[in-house]
Design an enzyme around this catalytic site. Structure first.
Site, PDB file in Angstrom:
ATOM      1  CG  HIS A   1      35.794  42.339  50.341  1.00 29.26           C
ATOM      2  ND1 HIS A   1      36.665  42.378  49.237  1.00 29.26           N
ATOM      3  CD2 HIS A   1      34.694  41.785  50.060  1.00 29.26           C
ATOM      4  CE1 HIS A   1      35.877  41.945  48.049  1.00 29.26           C
ATOM      5  NE2 HIS A   1      34.776  41.367  48.428  1.00 29.26           N
TER       6      HIS A   1
ATOM      7  CB  CYS B   1      35.701  37.554  47.806  1.00 29.57           C
ATOM      8  SG  CYS B   1      34.694  38.138  49.318  1.00 29.57           S
TER       9      CYS B   1
ATOM     10  CB  SER C   1      33.006  41.627  43.690  1.00 27.11           C
ATOM     11  OG  SER C   1      34.239  41.558  43.929  1.00 27.11           O
TER      12      SER C   1
ATOM     13  N   GLY D   1      30.767  36.904  39.422  1.00 32.47           N
ATOM     14  CA  GLY D   1      30.725  35.617  38.737  1.00 32.47           C
ATOM     15  C   GLY D   1      30.775  34.339  39.613  1.00 32.47           C
TER      16      GLY D   1
ATOM     17  CD  GLU E   1      39.188  44.471  50.361  1.00 27.54           C
ATOM     18  OE1 GLU E   1      38.061  44.546  49.895  1.00 27.54           O
ATOM     19  OE2 GLU E   1      39.701  43.279  50.945  1.00 27.54           O
TER      20      GLU E   1
END
Length: 370
Positions: free
Chosen positions: A344, A258, A52, A232, A346
């Site tokens: 996130h 995300c 990311s 992006g 995770e």
């Protein structure tokens, strides 16, 4: 290893502002990208390898970077993804017994240029006030005009498609082939710890390239679909948006994280926008509007979905809200097995408050399939 003499280096921002520092190690270098900052106190190795962050110059707000070295298992992709590193104090020595090597050795192996001895508090304060922007870090301190010309040629993150630069080129498999569940994952910048979280819940995952179609993913006969995080601007990802639309239209179970969250929003006609300086850190407070419980989350994004359009969309419900700025942190479709979050679960690095979302994904699959 300590370096007695350090080369002078600078950070030149797109608006002409300059901050000074010293090159890490003894090599010359120059790197371009969008400058951003992460407030995490730990987890620098995971941050540097997170897809990311592709194309970004990372400013670490923690005063010391490198003090616990690096460890082979603590990576989120196959290489460093940031464009360059900016920090205050760089530790060439490390003290953690479990470490494989120093951060300097790790960065050298990945050919990453870094600068230290920067007044990062002043730099972060400036970015907070003026917003994320392109920048260059360089040891070429005597030719600023030439750096300015090169910097002008660097494209803005807004409108920039980067998923193709970090996605797998060919499909691959993760987990036990005899697992109870089969998951088709669209890789637009996926982190390894996401795959670990899916696999440990008795799933066999086939990871597809960023431009895979619904038909290609459907051929795997999955029980559920997943769209990953990534770098992006989401709006140029027309194939991923179409794939998400097809998954939704065929009443499949879908989870997005995300960038995947933004793709699902776009598939529902909700637009996205570039934030002033984004959310990047491991202590972002989120309110779960369904349960009324707060969560401390790991976040990394420079774009967000439009809240007014989400509230006006009859097919969507906002499930999570960022408590600092009230941006949308999670949505679900009212009559579909589809949900996503702008953070996130995770973690890696970060708290595990939101890991329940993976359990929720498999509960949705089980109710529909079994």
């Amino acid at each position: 290893m300590k370096y007695q003499t350090k080369r002078k280096a600078l950070i030149l921002l797109a608006d002409g502002t300059i901050f000074y520092g010293k090159a890490v190690g003894d090599k010359e270098g120059t790197a371009f990208g969008e400058v951003c900052f992460n407030t995490g106190m730990t987890g620098y190795q995971e941050i540097f390898t997170d897809p990311s962050y592709f194309g970004q110059l990372m400013v670490t707000t923690n005063a010391h970077i490198g003090n616990y070295g690096t460890q082979e298992d603590e990576i989120e992709s196959d290489s460093v993804k940031i464009a360059g590193l900016i920090c205050k104090n760089f530790s060439y020595d490390y003290s953690r017994p479990a470490a494989d090597q120093s951060l300097k050795e790790f960065l050298d192996k990945n050919n990453l240029f870094a600068i230290s001895d920067v007044d990062t508090r002043a730099l972060v304060s400036y970015i907070r006030d003026h917003g994320a922007m392109n920048a260059v870090i360089s040891t070429d301190v005597n030719d600023i005009e030439a750096l300015k010309l090169k910097l002008k040629a660097v494209p803005s993150m807004e409108g920039l498609e980067l998923a193709s630069s970090v996605s797998t080129k060919e499909p691959y498999f993760v987990g036990n082939v005899d697992a109870k569940f089969k998951i088709a994952a669209l890789d637009i910048g996926i982190k390894k710890n996401i795959l670990r979280n899916l696999a440990k819940r008795n799933a066999y995952i086939k990871v597809f390239p960023y431009d895979a179609s619904y038909a290609e993913m459907k051929a795997f006969s999955p029980d559920g679909y997943f769209i990953s995080n990534g770098p992006g601007d989401p709006e140029p990802l027309q194939q991923a948006i179409q794939t998400a639309s097809d998954i939704i239209a065929n009443d499949e179970t879908l989870f997005g994280i995300c960038l995947g969250h933004q793709v699902i929003a776009l598939a529902n006609g909700v637009s996205t926008y570039k934030m002033h300086n984004g959310h990047r850190g491991i202590n972002h407070p989120v309110m779960n509007l369904v349960t009324g419980k707060g969560e401390i989350t790991s976040q990394n994004h420079g774009f967000a979905i439009n809240r007014e359009e989400t509230e006006a969309n009859e097919n969507l419900e906002i499930t999570h809200v960022h408590l600092n700025d009230k941006t949308v942190a999670g949505i679900k479709m009212k009559h579909k097995n589809v949900f996503s979050v702008q953070y996130h679960p995770e973690a890696s690095p970060g708290p595990h408050d939101a890991e329940y979302l993976f359990d929720h994904f498999f509960e949705m699959i089980q109710k529909k399939v079994y």
